[in-house]
Design a protein around this motif. Structure first.
Motif, PDB file in Angstrom:
ATOM      1  N   SER A 100       4.356   1.210   2.046  1.00  0.00           N
ATOM      2  CA  SER A 100       5.471   2.080   1.672  1.00  0.00           C
ATOM      3  C   SER A 100       5.062   3.525   1.944  1.00  0.00           C
ATOM      4  O   SER A 100       3.914   3.911   1.709  1.00  0.00           O
ATOM      5  N   LEU A 101       6.006   4.303   2.449  1.00  0.00           N
ATOM      6  CA  LEU A 101       5.730   5.697   2.814  1.00  0.00           C
ATOM      7  C   LEU A 101       6.701   6.606   2.093  1.00  0.00           C
ATOM      8  O   LEU A 101       7.919   6.463   2.228  1.00  0.00           O
ATOM      9  N   GLU A 138       2.427  11.202  -8.011  1.00  0.00           N
ATOM     10  CA  GLU A 138       2.857   9.827  -7.752  1.00  0.00           C
ATOM     11  C   GLU A 138       1.689   8.852  -7.747  1.00  0.00           C
ATOM     12  O   GLU A 138       1.891   7.635  -7.703  1.00  0.00           O
ATOM     13  N   ARG A 139       0.473   9.344  -7.737  1.00  0.00           N
ATOM     14  CA  ARG A 139      -0.747   8.520  -7.723  1.00  0.00           C
ATOM     15  C   ARG A 139      -0.688   7.447  -6.616  1.00  0.00           C
ATOM     16  O   ARG A 139      -0.836   6.253  -6.875  1.00  0.00           O
ATOM     17  N   PRO A 140      -0.488   7.858  -5.361  1.00  0.00           N
ATOM     18  CA  PRO A 140      -0.435   6.887  -4.263  1.00  0.00           C
ATOM     19  C   PRO A 140      -1.824   6.372  -3.915  1.00  0.00           C
ATOM     20  O   PRO A 140      -2.842   6.917  -4.367  1.00  0.00           O
ATOM     21  N   VAL A 190       3.877   3.187  11.781  1.00  0.00           N
ATOM     22  CA  VAL A 190       2.697   2.417  11.379  1.00  0.00           C
ATOM     23  C   VAL A 190       2.898   1.815   9.992  1.00  0.00           C
ATOM     24  O   VAL A 190       2.555   0.652   9.752  1.00  0.00           O
ATOM     25  N   ALA A 191       3.463   2.578   9.074  1.00  0.00           N
ATOM     26  CA  ALA A 191       3.709   2.051   7.733  1.00  0.00           C
ATOM     27  C   ALA A 191       4.683   0.877   7.787  1.00  0.00           C
ATOM     28  O   ALA A 191       4.454  -0.171   7.161  1.00  0.00           O
ATOM     29  N   SER A 192       5.765   1.039   8.539  1.00  0.00           N
ATOM     30  CA  SER A 192       6.764  -0.023   8.634  1.00  0.00           C
ATOM     31  C   SER A 192       6.190  -1.287   9.261  1.00  0.00           C
ATOM     32  O   SER A 192       6.456  -2.397   8.805  1.00  0.00           O
ATOM     33  N   TYR A 247       0.858  -1.188   0.000  1.00  0.00           N
ATOM     34  CA  TYR A 247       0.000   0.000   0.000  1.00  0.00           C
ATOM     35  C   TYR A 247       0.894   1.238   0.000  1.00  0.00           C
ATOM     36  O   TYR A 247       1.823   1.368   0.802  1.00  0.00           O
ATOM     37  N   ARG A 248       0.633   2.173  -0.906  1.00  0.00           N
ATOM     38  CA  ARG A 248       1.507   3.328  -1.093  1.00  0.00           C
ATOM     39  C   ARG A 248       0.903   4.575  -0.440  1.00  0.00           C
ATOM     40  O   ARG A 248      -0.185   5.006  -0.824  1.00  0.00           O
ATOM     41  N   ILE A 249       1.628   5.106   0.529  1.00  0.00           N
ATOM     42  CA  ILE A 249       1.177   6.277   1.281  1.00  0.00           C
ATOM     43  C   ILE A 249       2.123   7.438   1.004  1.00  0.00           C
ATOM     44  O   ILE A 249       3.348   7.281   1.045  1.00  0.00           O
ATOM     45  N   ALA A 250       1.562   8.602   0.720  1.00  0.00           N
ATOM     46  CA  ALA A 250       2.336   9.835   0.571  1.00  0.00           C
ATOM     47  C   ALA A 250       1.977  10.755   1.732  1.00  0.00           C
ATOM     48  O   ALA A 250       0.799  11.017   1.983  1.00  0.00           O
TER      49      ALA A 250
END
Length: 213
Positions: free
Chosen positions: A93-94, A117-119, A86-88, A63-66
């Motif tokens: 991915s952050l 980046e279209r996260p 939390v991401a880790s 899951y891609r988070i910006a």
């Protein structure tokens, strides 16, 4: 994408709408959340409900988070540390998009880069993102947003927020729900907020304001 003067003009319009609609929701008005792991769908964007802390957050592998980092304050640093933790812990991915405070529209420029980046999710850290998010999120309805430690005055259904006592800013558009206190914004509180917000979005319940007890 619109910047500068147009954004400020829309912010003023949003402020007038928010003030005329009386949208502020106090803790006493919060609707209790469900007792199970999943939230029910809340049809009205901006409705405040009590946050339910999940036992775990599932489905975040890849899951891609910006994350939009509005400044270098202690509050922003704490929330960024919480986002990293939390991401880790959940396989997401952050990517971090710090704001260049020298720019004409610094938060907007950082948000533009993130949108490019279209996260899967764009996260705003605290009240410093609210004015820009309030306009841009309504122009990008296919993008999910999460605001932690603040809320939008007039959110659309793609914006989820998590607030708690001392961290209820609505930006310049409307008054907060109570006094603001940066000391209430800690890494531990931020982790709870991120987990509650991510679980809500993963459950398909977006657009609400989750209030941590």
């Amino acid at each position: 994408m619109t910047h500068g003067r147009s954004r400020r003009g829309v912010a003023v319009l949003v402020a007038l709408v928010a003030l005329s609609s009386g949208c502020s929701v106090s803790e006493e008005d919060a609707v209790p959340g469900p007792t199970g792991a999943a939230y029910e769908i809340v049809p009205e964007p901006g409705r405040t409900i009590e946050a339910t802390l999940p036992a775990s957050v599932s489905g975040l592998d890849g899951y891609r988070i910006a994350a939009i980092v509005p400044d270098t304050s202690a509050a922003s640093v704490a929330l960024l540390s919480a986002a990293r933790a939390v991401a880790s812990a959940n396989g997401a991915s952050l990517r971090e998009f710090p704001v260049d405070e020298e720019g004409e529209d610094p938060v907007g420029a950082a948000l533009d880069r993130a949108l490019g980046e279209r996260p899967d999710l764009i996260v705003g850290l605290g009240g410093g993102v609210v004015d820009v998010f309030g306009f841009e999120s309504a122009q990008s309805l296919d993008q999910q947003f999460l605001v932690v430690g603040a809320q939008l005055a007039e959110p659309t259904g793609n914006v989820t927020a998590v607030v708690w006592d001392g961290a209820t800013s609505r930006g310049s558009a409307a008054g907060p729900d109570g006094e603001l206190d940066d000391a209430s914004i800690t890494e531990e509180r931020g982790e709870d907020a991120f987990e509650a917000g991510l679980a809500s979005i993963q459950d398909g319940m977006t657009g609400a304001v989750l209030r941590l007890g």
